[in-house]
Write a protein that holds these residues in place. Structure first.
Motif, short mmCIF file in Angstrom:
data_model
loop_
_atom_site.label_atom_id
_atom_site.label_comp_id
_atom_site.label_asym_id
_atom_site.label_seq_id
_atom_site.Cartn_x
_atom_site.Cartn_y
_atom_site.Cartn_z
N LEU A 1 -20.33 3.16 -7.85
CA LEU A 1 -19.04 3.80 -7.60
C LEU A 1 -18.11 2.88 -6.83
CD1 LEU A 1 -17.52 6.47 -7.99
CD2 LEU A 1 -18.31 7.12 -5.72
N PHE A 2 -18.62 2.20 -5.81
CA PHE A 2 -17.79 1.27 -5.04
C PHE A 2 -17.31 0.11 -5.92
CE2 PHE A 2 -19.24 3.29 -1.16
CZ PHE A 2 -18.16 3.10 -0.31
N VAL A 3 -18.19 -0.41 -6.78
CA VAL A 3 -17.80 -1.51 -7.66
C VAL A 3 -16.72 -1.04 -8.63
CG1 VAL A 3 -18.64 -3.03 -9.50
CG2 VAL A 3 -19.96 -2.78 -7.42
N MET A 4 -16.86 0.18 -9.17
CA MET A 4 -15.84 0.69 -10.10
C MET A 4 -14.51 0.93 -9.40
SD MET A 4 -17.64 3.12 -12.91
CE MET A 4 -18.53 4.18 -11.82
N VAL A 5 -14.53 1.46 -8.19
CA VAL A 5 -13.28 1.67 -7.45
C VAL A 5 -12.61 0.34 -7.16
CG1 VAL A 5 -12.35 2.45 -5.23
CG2 VAL A 5 -13.91 3.91 -6.50
N GLY A 6 -13.41 -0.65 -6.74
CA GLY A 6 -12.85 -1.98 -6.50
C GLY A 6 -12.25 -2.58 -7.77
N GLY A 7 -12.94 -2.42 -8.90
CA GLY A 7 -12.41 -2.92 -10.16
C GLY A 7 -11.13 -2.21 -10.56
N PHE A 8 -11.07 -0.90 -10.33
CA PHE A 8 -9.85 -0.16 -10.65
C PHE A 8 -8.68 -0.62 -9.79
CE2 PHE A 8 -6.99 3.41 -9.76
CZ PHE A 8 -6.52 3.63 -11.04
N LEU A 9 -8.91 -0.82 -8.50
CA LEU A 9 -7.82 -1.24 -7.62
C LEU A 9 -7.33 -2.65 -7.96
CD1 LEU A 9 -9.06 0.19 -4.22
CD2 LEU A 9 -7.17 1.00 -5.62
N ILE A 10 -8.26 -3.54 -8.29
CA ILE A 10 -7.86 -4.90 -8.68
C ILE A 10 -7.08 -4.86 -9.99
CG2 ILE A 10 -8.77 -7.12 -9.48
CD1 ILE A 10 -10.98 -6.77 -7.34
N LEU A 11 -7.47 -3.97 -10.89
CA LEU A 11 -6.80 -3.84 -12.19
C LEU A 11 -5.46 -3.12 -12.08
CD1 LEU A 11 -7.16 -4.08 -15.32
CD2 LEU A 11 -8.21 -1.83 -15.22
N TYR A 12 -5.34 -2.17 -11.17
CA TYR A 12 -4.18 -1.29 -11.09
C TYR A 12 -2.93 -1.98 -10.56
CZ TYR A 12 -1.22 2.55 -9.59
OH TYR A 12 -0.16 3.38 -9.39
N PHE A 13 -3.05 -2.72 -9.45
CA PHE A 13 -1.85 -3.19 -8.75
C PHE A 13 -0.94 -4.11 -9.58
CE2 PHE A 13 -4.25 -1.97 -4.86
CZ PHE A 13 -3.38 -0.96 -4.48
N PRO A 14 -1.44 -5.04 -10.37
CA PRO A 14 -0.50 -5.88 -11.14
C PRO A 14 0.27 -5.11 -12.21
CG PRO A 14 -2.61 -6.96 -10.98
CD PRO A 14 -2.79 -5.58 -10.45
N TYR A 15 -0.22 -3.96 -12.63
CA TYR A 15 0.43 -3.20 -13.69
C TYR A 15 1.10 -1.93 -13.19
CZ TYR A 15 -2.23 -6.35 -16.57
OH TYR A 15 -2.75 -7.48 -17.12
N ALA A 16 1.13 -1.72 -11.88
CA ALA A 16 1.70 -0.50 -11.32
C ALA A 16 3.22 -0.59 -11.28
CB ALA A 16 1.15 -0.28 -9.92
N HIS A 17 3.86 0.52 -11.53
CA HIS A 17 5.31 0.66 -11.40
C HIS A 17 5.53 1.70 -10.32
CE1 HIS A 17 6.16 -1.75 -14.92
NE2 HIS A 17 5.20 -1.08 -15.55
N VAL A 18 5.90 1.25 -9.15
CA VAL A 18 6.05 2.12 -8.00
C VAL A 18 7.53 2.47 -7.84
CG1 VAL A 18 5.68 2.33 -5.51
CG2 VAL A 18 4.06 1.06 -6.91
N GLN A 19 7.85 3.73 -7.63
CA GLN A 19 9.22 4.18 -7.42
C GLN A 19 9.42 4.51 -5.95
OE1 GLN A 19 11.40 3.78 -9.61
NE2 GLN A 19 11.36 5.28 -11.28
N LEU A 20 10.35 3.84 -5.32
CA LEU A 20 10.76 4.17 -3.96
C LEU A 20 12.22 4.62 -4.02
CD1 LEU A 20 9.22 1.20 -1.93
CD2 LEU A 20 8.39 3.55 -2.06
N GLY A 21 12.40 5.92 -4.08
CA GLY A 21 13.76 6.44 -4.27
C GLY A 21 14.23 6.09 -5.67
N HIS A 22 15.33 5.31 -5.74
CA HIS A 22 15.86 4.88 -7.03
C HIS A 22 15.49 3.43 -7.33
CE1 HIS A 22 18.08 8.54 -7.61
NE2 HIS A 22 18.54 8.44 -6.37
N ILE A 23 14.64 2.86 -6.51
CA ILE A 23 14.24 1.47 -6.70
C ILE A 23 12.88 1.43 -7.37
CG2 ILE A 23 13.71 -0.70 -5.55
CD1 ILE A 23 15.57 0.18 -3.29
N SER A 24 12.78 0.70 -8.44
CA SER A 24 11.51 0.56 -9.15
C SER A 24 10.92 -0.81 -8.81
CB SER A 24 11.74 0.66 -10.65
OG SER A 24 10.53 0.45 -11.32
#
Length: 185
Positions: free
Chosen positions: A33-56
């Protein structure tokens, strides 16, 4: 739910929970489970689109392809740790190496959190060992001499070999049927 749908048995949730608990106890579950969570976090951040108000905010970096490969491999290693527990040492070492490689290649290893999760999971996988099967317990009302404790077990008969022993094979040769047993030559 219709009228024909049978209701669940009263203890079905408890039975399923105990089955999952028994399954989880026979493999490095938390390591996977820890290895999968680590893999998900490493995979997620470069492809994430975060919205802060009207700023993407987009984290599209050249490390995106390496994040995809490293995160995917870590996720697959986590699943392998669950279902192929006999290769736990290989999976743990591979997870640690991939976590270390993720530091320079993919956004500081998922902003350190993914790196730490994968590193912890890999170390847990290496350290995990299958437990011994449960031994039957003596009855609660048994006396100490009857309970099977190690102190109550009788000692085997002590014998001194070579003194009036019918199996003395000091004169062993192939002619007497010993076929060279207990001989150095």
């Amino acid at each position: 739910m219709s009228a024909e749908t049978p209701a669940a048995e009263p203890g079905q949730f408890t039975r399923r929970r105990l089955q999952f608990r028994a399954w989880r106890g026979t493999r490095p579950f938390w390591a996977g489970l820890f290895v999968m969570v680590g893999g998900f976090l490493i995979l997620y951040f470069p492809y994430a689109h975060v919205q802060l108000g009207h700023i993407s905010m987009t984290m599209g970096t050249p490390g995106g392809s390496s994040s995809l490969i490293i995160g995917g491999l870590l996720f697959v290693l986590g699943i392998i740790l669950w279902f192929q527990q006999h290769i736990r040492v290989f999976g743990g070492v591979a997870a640690i190496l991939l976590a270390l490689v993720s530091l320079p290649l993919s956004n500081i290893g998922g902003f350190i959190v993914g790196f730490l999760c994968a590193l912890t999971g890999g170390a847990m996988a290496i350290a995990w060992a299958p437990g011994a099967p449960a031994q039957p317990q003596p009855p609660a009302g048994a006396a100490p001499a009857q309970g099977g404790s190690p102190a109550a077990a009788p000692l085997p008969e002590q014998r001194v070999y070579g003194v009036d022993e019918p199996n003395d094979l000091s004169g062993t040769n192939p002619a007497n049927g010993a076929n060279g047993r207990h001989s150095a030559g």
